[in-house]
Write a protein that holds these residues in place. Structure first.
Motif, PDB file in Angstrom:
ATOM      1  N   LEU A  15      -0.245  16.989  -0.001  1.00 30.65           N
ATOM      2  CA  LEU A  15       0.146  17.026  -1.401  1.00 30.65           C
ATOM      3  C   LEU A  15      -0.784  16.107  -2.179  1.00 30.65           C
ATOM      4  O   LEU A  15      -0.711  14.886  -2.044  1.00 30.65           O
ATOM      5  CB  LEU A  15       1.592  16.576  -1.564  1.00 30.65           C
ATOM      6  N   PRO A  16      -1.699  16.641  -2.980  1.00 32.09           N
ATOM      7  CA  PRO A  16      -2.680  15.807  -3.676  1.00 32.09           C
ATOM      8  C   PRO A  16      -2.014  14.721  -4.518  1.00 32.09           C
ATOM      9  O   PRO A  16      -1.023  14.964  -5.202  1.00 32.09           O
ATOM     10  CB  PRO A  16      -3.422  16.812  -4.567  1.00 32.09           C
ATOM     11  N   GLY A  17      -2.576  13.520  -4.433  1.00 32.34           N
ATOM     12  CA  GLY A  17      -2.053  12.398  -5.197  1.00 32.34           C
ATOM     13  C   GLY A  17      -1.025  11.556  -4.492  1.00 32.34           C
ATOM     14  O   GLY A  17      -0.522  10.572  -5.047  1.00 32.34           O
ATOM     15  N   GLN A  18      -0.710  11.899  -3.238  1.00 30.47           N
ATOM     16  CA  GLN A  18       0.370  11.182  -2.564  1.00 30.47           C
ATOM     17  C   GLN A  18       0.009   9.747  -2.205  1.00 30.47           C
ATOM     18  O   GLN A  18       0.889   8.895  -2.099  1.00 30.47           O
ATOM     19  CB  GLN A  18       0.793  11.937  -1.313  1.00 30.47           C
ATOM     20  N   ILE A  19      -1.258   9.444  -1.996  1.00 29.92           N
ATOM     21  CA  ILE A  19      -1.674   8.065  -1.731  1.00 29.92           C
ATOM     22  C   ILE A  19      -2.374   7.541  -2.974  1.00 29.92           C
ATOM     23  O   ILE A  19      -3.321   8.148  -3.459  1.00 29.92           O
ATOM     24  CB  ILE A  19      -2.608   7.986  -0.519  1.00 29.92           C
ATOM     25  N   GLY A  20      -1.904   6.416  -3.490  1.00 32.51           N
ATOM     26  CA  GLY A  20      -2.434   5.947  -4.758  1.00 32.51           C
ATOM     27  C   GLY A  20      -2.861   4.499  -4.745  1.00 32.51           C
ATOM     28  O   GLY A  20      -3.646   4.058  -3.908  1.00 32.51           O
TER      29      GLY A  20
ATOM     30  N   ALA B 161       0.872  -1.173   0.000  1.00 32.48           N
ATOM     31  CA  ALA B 161       0.000   0.000   0.000  1.00 32.48           C
ATOM     32  C   ALA B 161       0.904   1.215   0.000  1.00 32.48           C
ATOM     33  O   ALA B 161       1.588   1.480   0.970  1.00 32.48           O
ATOM     34  CB  ALA B 161      -0.887  -0.002   1.231  1.00 32.48           C
ATOM     35  N   LEU B 162       0.917   1.955  -1.068  1.00 35.99           N
ATOM     36  CA  LEU B 162       1.889   3.022  -1.240  1.00 35.99           C
ATOM     37  C   LEU B 162       1.456   4.308  -0.561  1.00 35.99           C
ATOM     38  O   LEU B 162       1.419   5.366  -1.156  1.00 35.99           O
ATOM     39  CB  LEU B 162       2.131   3.265  -2.725  1.00 35.99           C
ATOM     40  N   SER B 163       1.084   4.217   0.702  1.00 35.73           N
ATOM     41  CA  SER B 163       0.772   5.418   1.471  1.00 35.73           C
ATOM     42  C   SER B 163       2.071   5.909   2.083  1.00 35.73           C
ATOM     43  O   SER B 163       2.484   5.463   3.130  1.00 35.73           O
ATOM     44  CB  SER B 163      -0.252   5.094   2.551  1.00 35.73           C
ATOM     45  N   LEU B 164       2.743   6.849   1.442  1.00 32.68           N
ATOM     46  CA  LEU B 164       4.090   7.258   1.806  1.00 32.68           C
ATOM     47  C   LEU B 164       4.115   8.255   2.948  1.00 32.68           C
ATOM     48  O   LEU B 164       5.091   8.952   3.122  1.00 32.68           O
ATOM     49  CB  LEU B 164       4.779   7.875   0.588  1.00 32.68           C
ATOM     50  N   ALA B 165       3.037   8.348   3.701  1.00 33.42           N
ATOM     51  CA  ALA B 165       2.870   9.338   4.771  1.00 33.42           C
ATOM     52  C   ALA B 165       2.678  10.707   4.152  1.00 33.42           C
ATOM     53  O   ALA B 165       2.904  10.923   2.971  1.00 33.42           O
ATOM     54  CB  ALA B 165       4.046   9.331   5.734  1.00 33.42           C
ATOM     55  N   ALA B 166       2.231  11.647   4.938  1.00 34.77           N
ATOM     56  CA  ALA B 166       1.805  12.936   4.378  1.00 34.77           C
ATOM     57  C   ALA B 166       3.012  13.733   3.933  1.00 34.77           C
ATOM     58  O   ALA B 166       3.710  14.315   4.726  1.00 34.77           O
ATOM     59  CB  ALA B 166       1.027  13.720   5.405  1.00 34.77           C
ATOM     60  N   PHE B 167       3.261  13.746   2.641  1.00 32.85           N
ATOM     61  CA  PHE B 167       4.382  14.504   2.104  1.00 32.85           C
ATOM     62  C   PHE B 167       4.168  15.987   2.290  1.00 32.85           C
ATOM     63  O   PHE B 167       5.094  16.767   2.262  1.00 32.85           O
ATOM     64  CB  PHE B 167       4.511  14.226   0.613  1.00 32.85           C
ATOM     65  N   ALA B 168       2.938  16.352   2.366  1.00 35.24           N
ATOM     66  CA  ALA B 168       2.563  17.734   2.582  1.00 35.24           C
ATOM     67  C   ALA B 168       3.065  18.634   1.486  1.00 35.24           C
ATOM     68  O   ALA B 168       3.332  18.206   0.386  1.00 35.24           O
ATOM     69  CB  ALA B 168       3.085  18.190   3.923  1.00 35.24           C
ATOM     70  N   ALA B 169       3.194  19.899   1.832  1.00 37.81           N
ATOM     71  CA  ALA B 169       3.395  20.891   0.792  1.00 37.81           C
ATOM     72  C   ALA B 169       4.826  21.001   0.347  1.00 37.81           C
ATOM     73  O   ALA B 169       5.146  21.873  -0.433  1.00 37.81           O
ATOM     74  CB  ALA B 169       2.949  22.241   1.310  1.00 37.81           C
ATOM     75  N   ALA B 170       5.699  20.161   0.799  1.00 34.17           N
ATOM     76  CA  ALA B 170       7.076  20.264   0.381  1.00 34.17           C
ATOM     77  C   ALA B 170       7.226  20.147  -1.106  1.00 34.17           C
ATOM     78  O   ALA B 170       8.098  20.756  -1.707  1.00 34.17           O
ATOM     79  CB  ALA B 170       7.901  19.183   1.048  1.00 34.17           C
ATOM     80  N   ALA B 171       6.411  19.357  -1.742  1.00 30.83           N
ATOM     81  CA  ALA B 171       6.528  19.183  -3.183  1.00 30.83           C
ATOM     82  C   ALA B 171       5.993  20.369  -3.941  1.00 30.83           C
ATOM     83  O   ALA B 171       6.219  20.491  -5.133  1.00 30.83           O
ATOM     84  CB  ALA B 171       5.811  17.925  -3.612  1.00 30.83           C
ATOM     85  N   CYS B 172       5.242  21.234  -3.284  1.00 31.95           N
ATOM     86  CA  CYS B 172       4.839  22.495  -3.891  1.00 31.95           C
ATOM     87  C   CYS B 172       5.847  23.553  -3.459  1.00 31.95           C
ATOM     88  O   CYS B 172       6.738  23.287  -2.681  1.00 31.95           O
ATOM     89  CB  CYS B 172       3.444  22.888  -3.443  1.00 31.95           C
ATOM     90  N   LEU B 173       5.694  24.770  -3.929  1.00 37.63           N
ATOM     91  CA  LEU B 173       6.610  25.837  -3.558  1.00 37.63           C
ATOM     92  C   LEU B 173       5.949  26.820  -2.623  1.00 37.63           C
ATOM     93  O   LEU B 173       4.793  27.153  -2.793  1.00 37.63           O
ATOM     94  CB  LEU B 173       7.056  26.600  -4.811  1.00 37.63           C
TER      95      LEU B 173
ATOM     96  N   LEU C 128      -5.305   4.614 -14.369  1.00 32.29           N
ATOM     97  CA  LEU C 128      -5.461   6.051 -14.203  1.00 32.29           C
ATOM     98  C   LEU C 128      -5.363   6.426 -12.731  1.00 32.29           C
ATOM     99  O   LEU C 128      -5.711   5.629 -11.854  1.00 32.29           O
ATOM    100  CB  LEU C 128      -6.810   6.521 -14.750  1.00 32.29           C
ATOM    101  N   VAL C 129      -4.909   7.637 -12.474  1.00 30.19           N
ATOM    102  CA  VAL C 129      -4.896   8.207 -11.127  1.00 30.19           C
ATOM    103  C   VAL C 129      -5.488   9.609 -11.188  1.00 30.19           C
ATOM    104  O   VAL C 129      -5.456  10.272 -12.231  1.00 30.19           O
ATOM    105  CB  VAL C 129      -3.469   8.266 -10.534  1.00 30.19           C
ATOM    106  N   GLY C 130      -6.031  10.045 -10.078  1.00 28.14           N
ATOM    107  CA  GLY C 130      -6.610  11.381 -10.031  1.00 28.14           C
ATOM    108  C   GLY C 130      -6.714  11.902  -8.616  1.00 28.14           C
ATOM    109  O   GLY C 130      -6.551  11.140  -7.646  1.00 28.14           O
ATOM    110  N   TYR C 131      -6.954  13.189  -8.476  1.00 24.04           N
ATOM    111  CA  TYR C 131      -7.164  13.774  -7.146  1.00 24.04           C
ATOM    112  C   TYR C 131      -8.029  15.026  -7.245  1.00 24.04           C
ATOM    113  O   TYR C 131      -8.168  15.637  -8.300  1.00 24.04           O
ATOM    114  CB  TYR C 131      -5.845  14.086  -6.445  1.00 24.04           C
ATOM    115  N   ALA C 132      -8.609  15.361  -6.107  1.00 30.35           N
ATOM    116  CA  ALA C 132      -9.360  16.617  -5.955  1.00 30.35           C
ATOM    117  C   ALA C 132      -9.024  17.193  -4.586  1.00 30.35           C
ATOM    118  O   ALA C 132      -9.032  16.482  -3.584  1.00 30.35           O
ATOM    119  CB  ALA C 132     -10.862  16.367  -6.076  1.00 30.35           C
ATOM    120  N   TYR C 133      -8.710  18.477  -4.553  1.00 24.78           N
ATOM    121  CA  TYR C 133      -8.363  19.170  -3.313  1.00 24.78           C
ATOM    122  C   TYR C 133      -9.254  20.404  -3.200  1.00 24.78           C
ATOM    123  O   TYR C 133      -9.409  21.154  -4.166  1.00 24.78           O
ATOM    124  CB  TYR C 133      -6.887  19.574  -3.333  1.00 24.78           C
ATOM    125  N   HIS C 134      -9.854  20.591  -2.027  1.00 23.09           N
ATOM    126  CA  HIS C 134     -10.774  21.720  -1.843  1.00 23.09           C
ATOM    127  C   HIS C 134     -10.644  22.255  -0.422  1.00 23.09           C
ATOM    128  O   HIS C 134     -10.829  21.532   0.547  1.00 23.09           O
ATOM    129  CB  HIS C 134     -12.218  21.282  -2.094  1.00 23.09           C
TER     130      HIS C 134
END
Length: 323
Positions: free
Chosen positions: A40-45, A11-23, A251-257
């Motif tokens: 970080l949207p899409g981190q769990i797939g 199960a590729l739940s890599l823990a909450a990467f959070a906003a580090a991958a964004c700027l 396919l993979v997808g995400y929604a953040y609101h």
């Protein structure tokens, strides 16, 4: 179709990467302080709720992304246009995980800790045009290398034949490189808490997999800026089909609101809610190393429906290594 049994599929739940991958980019009209959210949207797939083998495992995930935004404001004196572009950012996430053999409340318990190292680059420009046509421009460029925040995570997974269920809790520990005077940062400089649940349908006979994870994020205030991100909801989904015992595509997808406005001195009651969605392809492959089966997954997202947030594309290459 013969394929890997559920306890061999990570199960590729890599823990909450959070906003580090964004700027962390200092631009106006960006909710989630400078457009950066904890989740970080899409981190769990794929295989999000499928159980692992007991014992230690490692996940390594390389992230590469690019995002931008533009805005124009007009008044009686002229127009002010602002643009922001984040050049491709390369980040490496490392997540050791321990899965317990003894069930807890009928579920498989696992704990992990994720950290990362990488580079954030930001280019921001602003130009002012008067009613007489005169233009004044200014720009800034910032590059930041370093370590990011830490993200402990706990998961509980239940299996009922083809149906798998997940409950998780995670948090962001603000120890990453951060400077309130910089445009690009690798840390958030505030605590965050996130929890939710997920479901995976895995049919070994047909080789069909579907996963969905829904969660909520609660943020604390940034003590250096007195800025508090509004709480948000996020949904990550995956749909894949095995073509043989070891290889699948899908396919993979995400929604953040964002559910509520940000709060900060002088911000008022403006609409500071962010949202974004993403969709793209994925492929995964199991391969044997010694007596263990490792797993590699490549996925990419193209973002759309962005509001109060930069948007672009991002790609992940993940390697799961059981020990």
């Amino acid at each position: 179709m013969k394929m890997n049994t559920p306890d061999r599929i990570p199960a590729l739940s890599l823990a909450a990467f959070a906003a580090a991958a964004c700027l962390a980019l200092s631009m106006p009209a960006r909710a989630d302080e400078n457009g950066v959210s904890f989740w970080l949207p899409g981190q769990i797939g794929t295989f999000a709720a499928v159980q692992n083998d007991p014992g230690w495992s490692w996940s390594f995930s390389a992230y590469h992304g690019k995002a931008s935004s533009e805005s124009v404001k007009r008044n009686r004196k002229g127009a002010v246009s602002a643009s922001l572009q984040s050049t491709p950012n390369d980040l490496l996430f490392v997540s050791p995980t321990y899965t317990f053999a003894t069930p807890v409340a009928g579920a498989q318990l696992a704990v992990s800790m994720t950290g990362y190292y990488g580079r954030a680059e930001a280019y921001a420009s602003q130009s002012t045009t008067t009613v007489r046509g005169r233009t004044r421009s200014q720009s800034s460029d910032d590059v930041h290398d370093g370590f990011g925040d830490l993200y402990p995570m706990a998961t509980m997974k239940w299996n009922r034949g083809n149906h798998n269920y997940l409950a998780y809790a995670t948090m962001g520990v603000p120890v990453g490189a951060y400077d309130p005077n910089r445009n690009a940062n690798l840390g958030l400089n505030h605590w965050s808490y996130d929890g939710g649940g997920g479901y995976t349908y895995l049919n070994e006979k047909t080789g069909t997999e579907f996963s969905a994870v829904l969660g909520l994020t609660f943020n604390q205030k940034n003590p250096d800026t007195d800025y508090k991100n509004g709480n948000d909801a996020h949904l990550d989904v995956s749909l894949s089909q095995f073509l043989n015992e070891d290889f699948h595509i899908g396919l993979v997808g995400y929604a953040y609101h964002q559910l509520e406005n940000d709060s900060a001195p002088g911000l008022g009651k403006k609409d500071y809610k962010a949202r974004v969605a993403g969709l793209g392809p994925q492929l995964g492959y199991f391969f044997k190393v010694g007596q263990q089966k490792w797993y590699a997954n490549l996925k990419a997202y193209d973002e759309f429906d962005a509001h109060n947030r930069t948007s672009g594309w991002n790609a992940w290459l993940t390697l799961f290594v059981p020990i």
